[in-house]
Design a protein around this motif. Structure first.
Motif, PDB file in Angstrom:
ATOM      1  N   ASN A   1       0.807  -1.223   0.000  1.00  0.00           N
ATOM      2  CA  ASN A   1       0.000   0.000   0.000  1.00  0.00           C
ATOM      3  C   ASN A   1       0.842   1.276   0.000  1.00  0.00           C
ATOM      4  O   ASN A   1       0.422   2.304   0.526  1.00  0.00           O
ATOM      5  CB  ASN A   1      -0.985   0.005   1.174  1.00  0.00           C
ATOM      6  CG  ASN A   1      -2.002  -1.110   1.070  1.00  0.00           C
ATOM      7  OD1 ASN A   1      -2.562  -1.333   0.003  1.00  0.00           O
ATOM      8  ND2 ASN A   1      -2.212  -1.830   2.154  1.00  0.00           N
TER       9      ASN A   1
ATOM     10  N   ARG B   1       1.025   5.336   5.298  1.00  0.00           N
ATOM     11  CA  ARG B   1       1.534   4.671   4.094  1.00  0.00           C
ATOM     12  C   ARG B   1       2.905   5.226   3.716  1.00  0.00           C
ATOM     13  O   ARG B   1       3.193   6.405   3.926  1.00  0.00           O
ATOM     14  CB  ARG B   1       0.550   4.853   2.935  1.00  0.00           C
ATOM     15  CG  ARG B   1      -0.812   4.217   3.222  1.00  0.00           C
ATOM     16  CD  ARG B   1      -1.845   4.528   2.153  1.00  0.00           C
ATOM     17  NE  ARG B   1      -1.557   3.865   0.885  1.00  0.00           N
ATOM     18  CZ  ARG B   1      -2.398   3.835  -0.146  1.00  0.00           C
ATOM     19  NH1 ARG B   1      -3.573   4.436  -0.048  1.00  0.00           N
ATOM     20  NH2 ARG B   1      -2.071   3.225  -1.256  1.00  0.00           N
TER      21      ARG B   1
ATOM     22  N   HIS C   1       0.061  -0.937  -4.524  1.00  0.00           N
ATOM     23  CA  HIS C   1       0.429   0.462  -4.394  1.00  0.00           C
ATOM     24  C   HIS C   1      -0.459   1.309  -5.296  1.00  0.00           C
ATOM     25  O   HIS C   1      -1.154   0.791  -6.172  1.00  0.00           O
ATOM     26  CB  HIS C   1       1.909   0.670  -4.759  1.00  0.00           C
ATOM     27  CG  HIS C   1       2.249   0.317  -6.177  1.00  0.00           C
ATOM     28  ND1 HIS C   1       2.486  -0.977  -6.590  1.00  0.00           N
ATOM     29  CD2 HIS C   1       2.397   1.087  -7.294  1.00  0.00           C
ATOM     30  CE1 HIS C   1       2.766  -0.997  -7.882  1.00  0.00           C
ATOM     31  NE2 HIS C   1       2.714   0.240  -8.334  1.00  0.00           N
TER      32      HIS C   1
END
Length: 516
Positions: free
Chosen positions: A355, A406, A379
């Motif tokens: 991610n 993230r 991603h």
């Protein structure tokens, strides 16, 4: 309380929680209001192009606007390039620009300019506060306009006396925001018929269609209709990585793009428009749709394209799903090999966390990284939608503030990074979890390539000097450290792999200089 406080409170009530600022004298009452009112985070940027680029990155990841605070016409002028990228990304941004007090503007002071005229080319809406009583209502209108339904930049011009007024306009509570337009049943039925009749259809995706739910619907449509999946070359945000369907990214090169689309008899467009060349080239076509192919638009950027694609998939009926890539083993790295973008992509697939967010401002080098990450960790990839370089480091600031849990990467060419390297200072000040990868080829490499494509001949000494960045070479390690960001240089595949592993582990802002 003065009127600027009502404006800030009203913005907070509409969900605007971050302000990227580079203020001046005309904005001091807004600065004071941001200090007094809880609920909005203020982020100082050393250049307006950083503030506007950060607002773009924030909007793409948060799905809602941040606001900027810029100083008069010259200030917003400095930020226009990244507002252009935001406009092309259909990213909602509330762009607040201070202006002289109304009476003072008539004196033609040195900073007097046509602020609305400067804002207009990159804004879908421009409003000017005329009296303090309008502050709250126009703040709400700016937020509404940023949502569209065709989302974009809404610029609100705030004269200094309207901000400092002790008149207290009502603080407006949350209001309903305009939704995306629903796609009609007739349009969906037309798409069903066209796909059923086509022998070689292509489903061409852009904007929201490239988010995860859109790609899932696209896979169902492809499975039921046999359509090939393509997407725009530069998409605001692409959901990528293992387990996600990966459309073919249309080539930047016109001749290759025409070959990729050759043979299709239906181009069904979802969320975007028919593809065209980035530039005109002597003797080449500007439009890529094959001759004789039907072009049908399911919906554009202002439409609920995900809802339309789900409805289209339902009407086409169940089918075997298009296989999504599994997490792949990356090729072996030969540590002593000279570094290139492919090795950077391999290392990123090895080390970037699930991610992550990648902000691509690396033009030629980014194209080399992209294929290697498709079956890596999940991603989001943010593209340079408007082609105005200098977006990567600022976008990463906004993305990191929108998604603090993230890992964020900024992929930057050295020429592009030099436009907005002031973003490193903001990254350090806010201690943002950003790894900046600067591809140091010491040239505007894409322009060397373009010089040949446009038929301008071989570059002579003067042309070479205009495209070269090696006299003198920029020392990116020293530049980064000067802004408070740790940095290291990598010249081989092994050095880069080790540097990336260490940067991910260290956290906070980092710079890796990829000498290629």
């Amino acid at each position: 309380m003065f009127a600027a406080e009502s404006l800030v409170r009203t913005l907070i009530n509409q969900g605007v929680e971050v302000c990227f600022t580079n203020p001046g004298t005309s904005e001091m009452h807004m600065v004071a209001a941001l200090d007094r009112v809880e609920g909005m985070k203020s982020v100082l940027c050393l250049f307006e192009g950083v503030a506007t680029g950060a607002a773009d990155g924030y909007a793409r990841m948060a799905g809602k606007p941040a606001c900027t605070l810029l100083h008069l016409g010259p200030g917003v002028g400095n930020g226009l390039a990244n507002l252009h990228n935001a406009r092309r990304a259909f990213a909602p941004v509330v762009n607040i620009v201070g202006d002289h007090a109304v009476a003072h503007a008539a004196l033609d002071a040195p900073l007097t300019s046509d602020v609305a005229g400067v804002c207009a080319p990159m804004s879908r809406w421009v409003g000017t506060v005329r009296t303090a009583s309008e502050v709250s209502t126009l703040a709400v209108e700016a937020v509404r306009q940023s949502y569209g339904p065709e989302r974009g930049v809404a610029s609100l011009i705030l004269p200094a006396d309207c901000a400092w007024s002790d008149q207290e306009p009502d603080v407006i509570e949350t209001v309903d925001l305009p939704p995306l337009r629903p796609v009609s049943d007739a349009s969906i039925e037309a798409a069903v018929k066209a796909l059923s009749a086509a022998k070689s259809p292509i489903l061409f995706l852009g904007n929201d269609a490239c988010l995860e739910e859109g790609l899932e619907a696209a896979a169902r449509i492809a499975a039921a209709s046999g359509a090939r999946l393509f997407m725009d070359t530069f998409v605001p945000r692409i959901a990528r990585g293992h387990g996600r369907v990966s459309p073919k990214r249309l080539s930047y090169l016109g001749s290759e793009a025409i070959q990729e689309l050759a043979g299709c008899d239906l181009l069904l467009i979802a969320g975007t428009k028919a593809p065209v060349a980035f530039f005109a080239y002597p003797g080449e076509r500007g439009e890529f749709t094959p001759d004789g192919a039907q072009t049908l638009t399911l919906g554009g950027p202002a439409d609920d394209i995900i809802g339309a694609m789900n409805a289209l998939a339902e009407r086409l009926g169940p089918a075997e799903p298009v296989p999504a890539p599994e997490r792949s083993q990356m090729p072996k790295i030969f540590p002593d090999e000279p570094l290139n973008p492919g090795y950077v992509g391999i290392s990123m697939s090895r080390h970037m966390p699930e991610n992550s967010v990648l902000c691509d401002d690396a033009t030629t080098s980014g194209m080399g990284v992209f294929p290697w990450t498709g079956a890596g960790p999940k991603h989001d990839w943010l593209c340079l939608t408007g082609g105005a370089i200098g977006a990567g480091m600022p976008q990463a600031v906004g993305a990191a503030l929108a998604c603090p849990d993230r890992q964020v990467f900024a992929l930057c060419g050295d020429g592009a990074a030099a436009y907005t390297l002031q973003a490193l200072w903001t990254q350090a000040r806010e201690n943002l979890n950003i790894i900046n990868i600067v591809f140091a080829n010491h040239s505007y490499l894409v322009l060397n390539f373009e010089l040949a494509r446009v038929g301008a001949g071989e570059p002579g000494p003067a042309a070479q000097q205009m495209l070269s960045l090696d006299n003198p070479k920029m020392d990116w390690v020293k530049l980064a450290e000067g802004f408070g960001v740790p940095a290291r240089c990598a010249r081989t595949a092994g050095e880069f792999d080790a540097a990336l592993h260490a940067a991910v582990k260290a956290g906070g802002p980092q710079v890796i200089v990829a000498e290629i």
